[in-house]
Structure formats: C-alpha cells, structure tokens
Design a protein around this motif. Structure first.
Motif, short mmCIF file in Angstrom:
data_model
loop_
_atom_site.label_atom_id
_atom_site.label_comp_id
_atom_site.label_asym_id
_atom_site.label_seq_id
_atom_site.Cartn_x
_atom_site.Cartn_y
_atom_site.Cartn_z
N ILE A 158 0.82 -1.21 0.00
CA ILE A 158 0.00 0.00 0.00
C ILE A 158 0.86 1.26 0.00
O ILE A 158 0.53 2.23 -0.67
N THR A 159 1.97 1.25 0.73
CA THR A 159 2.71 2.50 0.90
C THR A 159 3.98 2.62 0.06
O THR A 159 4.43 3.73 -0.17
N GLN A 160 4.57 1.51 -0.37
CA GLN A 160 5.80 1.60 -1.14
C GLN A 160 5.58 1.29 -2.62
O GLN A 160 6.16 1.94 -3.48
N GLU A 161 4.79 0.28 -2.92
CA GLU A 161 4.49 -0.04 -4.31
C GLU A 161 3.48 0.95 -4.88
O GLU A 161 3.58 1.37 -6.01
N ARG A 162 2.52 1.26 -4.08
CA ARG A 162 1.51 2.24 -4.46
C ARG A 162 1.64 3.41 -3.49
O ARG A 162 2.38 3.36 -2.54
N GLU A 163 0.89 4.43 -3.71
CA GLU A 163 0.91 5.57 -2.81
C GLU A 163 -0.48 5.71 -2.22
O GLU A 163 -1.46 5.83 -2.96
N TYR A 164 -0.57 5.63 -0.91
CA TYR A 164 -1.87 5.70 -0.25
C TYR A 164 -2.28 7.15 -0.03
O TYR A 164 -1.57 7.92 0.59
N LEU A 165 -3.43 7.50 -0.53
CA LEU A 165 -4.03 8.80 -0.28
C LEU A 165 -5.38 8.56 0.37
O LEU A 165 -6.29 8.02 -0.26
N PRO A 176 -0.32 18.46 -12.21
CA PRO A 176 0.45 18.22 -13.43
C PRO A 176 0.74 16.73 -13.61
O PRO A 176 1.23 16.07 -12.69
N TYR A 177 0.45 16.23 -14.78
CA TYR A 177 0.68 14.81 -15.07
C TYR A 177 2.15 14.44 -14.92
O TYR A 177 2.48 13.34 -14.52
N SER A 178 3.04 15.35 -15.18
CA SER A 178 4.47 15.08 -15.06
C SER A 178 4.89 14.76 -13.64
O SER A 178 5.94 14.17 -13.41
N GLN A 179 4.07 15.10 -12.65
CA GLN A 179 4.39 14.81 -11.26
C GLN A 179 3.83 13.47 -10.79
O GLN A 179 4.08 13.06 -9.67
N VAL A 180 3.07 12.79 -11.63
CA VAL A 180 2.54 11.47 -11.27
C VAL A 180 3.67 10.46 -11.41
O VAL A 180 4.21 10.27 -12.48
N ASN A 181 4.03 9.82 -10.29
CA ASN A 181 5.11 8.85 -10.37
C ASN A 181 4.71 7.48 -9.85
O ASN A 181 5.44 6.54 -9.96
#
Length: 186
Positions: A158-165, A176-181
């Motif tokens: 949840i926290t390292q492979e994906r980003e939990y919001l 900005p799409y360029s900031q999606v990692n």
C-alpha cells in the motif's frame, strides 16, 4: 489509516466471481483483528512446502526497485489465510499444486523444487499457469490471487508499491501529469 481488512475488501472486486474462497471469506466475514494478528491456528505446510511456497511468492511479485512478496510478509499471510479461512477442500489445490510442481522439478531438473533456481521456478509456474501439470491452472489461479491480495493489502504494497491517499483527500484539478510517479490507491 487503512487496515488490511479494508484494503482486502477493495481488492477482492478485482477478481470478480473467480475469487479464491478463503479470500472471499476473509474479506466479508472476518473480524478486523483476525486477518492480521497471531499465528495460524494450524500448520498448513511442511517446512519443504513452506520454503517452496515462499520461493514461488517471490517469483509472482519479485523484489525490484520496491520490496517483493517475501518482504511484504506474503508467505505468512498465505499460511494464515489457509489455516484460518480455508476449509480442507480449499487447501487441496494449493497443497497438491506444490506437490505437482515438486514432482515436475524432479522430472525436468533432477532436484527438489526448493533447490531450483529462480528461472526454473518461473518455468514451473508457467507450466502450472498453462495447465501443463495436473490441476496446474486451479493451483496457479488460487495461488496468484493469494499472492496479489497479500501483497497489495500489506503495508509495503500500500505504501511503497503504491501511494496511499486517504479519501476524502485534497482535490487538485490542475495536478500536473508530469508529477505522477506512482499509481494511487485508496
């Protein structure tokens, strides 16, 4: 903060009607603490089966730039799930699948599957996936589901492979799409 049961409930929809029965039971019927805490109520695997299951978990979700299945505790999750949320007929395909993989390893490589190299494990998993070992497809589908669910409901997943919001989160319509990692999960 998200807990494993909440994440499990969300990820089960990904598999639809083909969900492995113990996963469905754990998602819908488990008290919150039962999935994560304590040792399995019974020993499901022999030491050799546990070692093989652990090696195969890491082949399904290997360590790359993020931790793999072993680091995420997936083998312990699978054993707990099979011990406490599976009935004997649910365990059957997993135990027989491990035995068939070991037998095929002896046939093809003249060694036990626990001593096989990662490339050999990949070949054996592919045989199971393509139903080229007895009941291989049934084993592979159930095993793959347990590994994926175990990984993506773990803290690492949840926290390292994906980003939990957490939801509700901040809305930013001009992000900005360029900031999606990373892929976001909630």
């Amino acid at each position: 903060m998200i807990d494993r049961r909440h994440a499990l409930g969300g990820i089960v929809a990904m598999f639809g009607a083909q969900i492995f029965a113990p996963l469905a039971r754990a998602a819908g019927l488990a008290p919150a603490a039962a999935i994560d805490q304590g040792a399995p109520s019974i020993q499901v695997f022999t030491p050799e089966q546990r070692a093989l299951m652990t090696a195969l978990c890491e082949r399904i979700i290997p360590t790359t730039d993020t931790p793999g299945a072993i680091a995420a505790g997936v083998p312990a999750y699978i054993e707990k799930l099979l011990a406490d949320w599976a009935v004997a007929e649910d365990r059957g395909p997993i135990l027989s699948g491990l035995a068939e993989i070991d037998a095929r390893c002896w046939q093809d490589y003249k060694l036990p599957a626990v001593k096989a190299k990662p490339e050999q494990h990949d070949a054996l998993i592919t045989l199971a996936m393509n139903d080229e070992i007895p009941d291989g497809e049934e084993f592979f589908e159930a095993f793959r589901q347990m590994v994926i669910v175990g990984y993506y409901t773990s803290e690492i997943g949840i926290t390292q492979e994906r980003e939990y919001l957490p939801v509700p989160g901040e809305y930013n319509g001009a992000f900005p799409y360029s900031q999606v990692n990373k892929v976001y999960s909630a």
